[in-house]
Structures are given as C-alpha cells and as structure tokens.
Write an enzyme that holds these catalytic residues in place. Structure first.
Site, PDB file in Angstrom:
ATOM      1  CE  LYS A  52      94.961  26.327  92.385  1.00  0.00           C
ATOM      2  NZ  LYS A  52      95.649  27.150  91.853  1.00  0.00           N
ATOM      3  CD  GLN A  96      96.867  30.230  93.518  1.00  0.00           C
ATOM      4  OE1 GLN A  96      96.938  29.078  93.166  1.00  0.00           O
ATOM      5  NE2 GLN A  96      95.903  30.868  93.019  1.00  0.00           N
ATOM      6  CG  ASP A 119      98.028  26.834  86.720  1.00  0.00           C
ATOM      7  OD1 ASP A 119      96.782  26.455  86.729  1.00  0.00           O
ATOM      8  OD2 ASP A 119      98.695  27.576  87.318  1.00  0.00           O
TER       9      ASP A 119
HETATM   10  N1  LIG Z   1      98.241  29.580  88.745  1.00  0.00           N
HETATM   11  C1  LIG Z   1      97.013  30.046  88.809  1.00  0.00           C
HETATM   12  N2  LIG Z   1      96.796  31.051  89.823  1.00  0.00           N
HETATM   13  C2  LIG Z   1      95.316  31.512  89.707  1.00  0.00           C
HETATM   14  C3  LIG Z   1      94.467  30.850  88.863  1.00  0.00           C
HETATM   15  C4  LIG Z   1      94.933  29.822  88.214  1.00  0.00           C
HETATM   16  O1  LIG Z   1      94.161  28.866  87.484  1.00  0.00           O
HETATM   17  N3  LIG Z   1      96.304  29.114  88.106  1.00  0.00           N
HETATM   18  N4  LIG Z   1      93.230  31.232  88.949  1.00  0.00           N
HETATM   19  C5  LIG Z   1      92.884  32.039  90.072  1.00  0.00           C
HETATM   20  C6  LIG Z   1      92.404  31.664  91.284  1.00  0.00           C
HETATM   21  N5  LIG Z   1      92.038  30.106  91.470  1.00  0.00           N
HETATM   22  C7  LIG Z   1      92.908  29.276  91.242  1.00  0.00           C
HETATM   23  O2  LIG Z   1      94.110  29.218  91.416  1.00  0.00           O
HETATM   24  C8  LIG Z   1      90.570  29.875  91.939  1.00  0.00           C
HETATM   25  C9  LIG Z   1      89.790  30.815  92.166  1.00  0.00           C
HETATM   26  C10 LIG Z   1      88.519  30.647  92.834  1.00  0.00           C
HETATM   27  C11 LIG Z   1      88.141  29.228  92.930  1.00  0.00           C
HETATM   28  C12 LIG Z   1      86.882  28.800  93.591  1.00  0.00           C
HETATM   29  O3  LIG Z   1      86.692  27.595  93.596  1.00  0.00           O
HETATM   30  N6  LIG Z   1      85.930  29.671  94.183  1.00  0.00           N
HETATM   31  C13 LIG Z   1      84.882  29.346  94.898  1.00  0.00           C
HETATM   32  C14 LIG Z   1      84.657  30.629  95.900  1.00  0.00           C
HETATM   33  C15 LIG Z   1      85.681  30.084  96.957  1.00  0.00           C
HETATM   34  C16 LIG Z   1      85.498  31.103  98.292  1.00  0.00           C
HETATM   35  O4  LIG Z   1      84.648  30.816  98.743  1.00  0.00           O
HETATM   36  O5  LIG Z   1      86.606  31.848  98.703  1.00  0.00           O
HETATM   37  C17 LIG Z   1      83.678  29.574  93.835  1.00  0.00           C
HETATM   38  O6  LIG Z   1      83.491  30.408  92.982  1.00  0.00           O
HETATM   39  O7  LIG Z   1      82.825  29.000  94.180  1.00  0.00           O
HETATM   40  C18 LIG Z   1      89.130  28.319  92.730  1.00  0.00           C
HETATM   41  C19 LIG Z   1      90.557  28.609  92.400  1.00  0.00           C
HETATM   42  C20 LIG Z   1      93.835  33.077  90.167  1.00  0.00           C
HETATM   43  N7  LIG Z   1      95.124  32.550  90.111  1.00  0.00           N
END
Ligand SMILES: Nc1nc2c(c(=O)[nH]1)N[C@@H](CN(C=O)c1ccc(C(=O)N[C@@H](CCC(=O)O)C(=O)O)cc1)CN2
Length: 294
Positions: A52, A96, A119
C-alpha cells in the site's frame, strides 16, 4: 479457451489516472496522505501494508505508518486511531485486518473518523451503501468488492441481469459485495452462499458469475460451474508447489473449473492488485472531498 481478467494491468491503468488527480490536488495545495495501522507481526499483513505504501509513493500520495506491537491494549490502539483522526497530514487511513483476537475489531472500526475511512468499512459508510441504492455515492466503498466490480467492467463485461453467486459472507468481501451488486448502476442478482447454505452446488451451477472468497484452495470444482461462467477468485491460500516443494499462493477455484469458464481472474494477479488500486481511489476521492470543502 478462457480469457483473463487481468488485475495487474487494470490496476496499473487506474494508478495512471489517479496520479493525474493527485497532481491536480497538489496544484490546489492539498497533499493526499494515507495512514496505515498495523498490529503484530503477521508476514502477509506486513507485505500488504508495504504494498500500500509503495503504491502511494508511486502516484505521489504521502504515507503515515503506525506499526504497533501484538500485545497493544484496546485502549492504546484506540488512542492511536484518535491520533490519526486529528492528524491533518493524514487525509485517509486504514486499520489492517485481521486484528489480534484480544482486540474488539468492530469497536476499532467505529472509532475511525468516517470522513477519513479509506477502507469504506466504518458503519456510517457501510450504512450509506445500504441506504443509497441509486444515486452517486460520495462515500468510500470497500476496496475488494469495488475492485471485483471494476475489474469486470473494465474488461467490457456487464453485471446487468446476471445471476451472481458470492461464496463467503465476510465483512471485507461477501457482505458488502452483495450490496454493491444490487446498486442500480450494477443491477446484478446476487446469492450469498455460506456455511449455512443447503444447496451450495445448485447455487453455484445456476450462476452466470461466481465470486469465490473463502480462502480454501481449489474449493470450487468443475462440476459446480456452468459452461461459460465468469469466475472471480478472491480467496487466498498458501499451498506446497508439488514441483518445487516451496509454498505458493493459490486461489479458491480449481484449474478444471477455470477451464470451463469464459473469463477468469487469476490468483495471484487478479482481484488482489485491484484491492490495492481501489484503496488509492478512496484516498484520492477523500482528499478531493476535503479540498472541495476548503
Ligand atoms: N483493512 C483491510 N484489511 C484487509 C483487506 C482490506 O481491504 N482492508 N483485504 C485483505 C488484504 N489485502 C489488503 O489489505 C490485500 C490482499 C491481497 C493483495 C494482493 O495484491 N495480492 C497479490 C499477491 C500478493 C503476494 O504475492 O503475496 C495478488 O493477488 O496478486 C493486496 C491486498 C485482508 N485484510
């Protein structure tokens, strides 16, 4: 042959558009600033928060980062939230999730200033989503559900009139996605499928679009998917790669199910990057609202 809903490329396109809006804000004397609150040492959460802040740096948004110990008390955490509510350099922030078990997550989300809720998970903003089905919303939307909607639309596909099975009823994906899908601009017909659903197979087979958000590897099988369905894979698991023996990320949808689809979002590379892009949208829009009120 199924086509790919490319989250990486779509997120890059959105970031380019946002960078111009961030510049326009700066010209008006407003610098957007994202705050993050991260509690504990979970490696995945650290990696998401790191991503982020990298995104923010890329498009000119300032960063405020609070990394806090696992054993922080509810009261201490609420003070940190209050601090971000009062910090003028922080125009929007996120806590988070998940938080450690001893913390009351809902109480923390309620303490966030709804005008700085990047969020879209504050009860006021979720309430606005419930109350307002038709008009433009001037409040933030939850990032993953909004990313799912946008990913499909930016590939020239429509939700209108589609039967959508949403697998999972969690607060960051399933529940708010159900609300977004019934908005007048989207006009889909969602079914929320969860552990209390009796005929899971029937609900999935009937769906034109399946959004899977349960975090169980390859949970959606080929015989549960109708030919030509659109598949969005949100859930994440880490499984052992049989070829290398190393852990790798995988989604909720089996490769055999994907073969039957017309379009699918890969995992990784689909909805994850869109979640990050939609957070930036919320931060920019929040700062734009603040600039308009100045
Ligand atoms: N406050 C929040 N917590 C969480 C959220 C949220 O939207 N707000 N969502 C998820 C986690 N998350 C963001 O926080 C999130 C998950 C996955 C990805 C992402 O880009 N994943 C990549 C792979 C990443 C890797 O290699 O590890 C992908 O899918 O290509 C971004 C954000 C739970 N918590």
């Amino acid at each position: 042959m199924p086509q790919i809903l490319d989250g990486k490329a779509t997120a890059a396109e959105i970031k380019k558009e946002l960078a111009e809006r961030v510049e326009a804000l700066k010209a008006k004397g407003v610098t957007a600033g994202l705050g993050t609150v991260l509690v504990g040492d979970d490696p995945a959460s650290h990696s998401y928060v790191g991503g982020k802040h990298r995104d923010c740096a890329e498009i000119g948004i300032a960063s405020i980062r609070k990394d806090l110990p696992e054993d922080i008390t509810q009261e201490e955490l609420e003070k940190e939230i209050e601090d971000l509510n009062n910090n003028p350099e922080c125009t929007g922030y996120i806590v988070q999730l998940p938080l450690p078990k001893h913390i009351d997550t809902n109480r923390i989300l309620e303490k966030i200033d709804p005008d700085k809720d990047a969020d879209g998970l504050h009860p006021t903003n979720l309430g606005r989503l419930v109350l307002n089905v038709g008009d433009e919303l001037d409040s933030p939307l939850p990032c993953t559900p909004n990313g799912v909607i946008e990913l499909v639309e930016r590939h020239g596909l429509s939700w209108k009139g589609k039967k959508v099975a949403v697998l999972g009823r969690g607060i960051t994906v399933g529940r708010p996605l159900g609300l977004l899908l019934t908005r007048k601009g989207v006009n889909a017909t969602p079914t929320l499928v969860h552990t209390g659903t009796e005929d899971v197979d029937g609900a999935l087979r009937d769906a034109d679009i399946i959004v899977a958000a349960v975090g169980q590897p390859h949970n959606v099988k080929a015989d549960q998917v109708k030919d030509g369905a659109i598949l969005l894979d949100v859930g994440v698991s880490r499984i052992e790669d049989p070829e290398t023996g190393k852990k790798k990320l995988t989604g909720d949808i089996s490769p055999e199910a994907i073969e039957k689809s017309s379009w699918y979002s890969p995992n990784p590379g689909g909805v994850g990057p869109m979640t990050r892009a939609m957070l930036l949208v919320n931060v920019v829009e929040t700062a734009e609202r603040m600039a308009a009120e100045q």
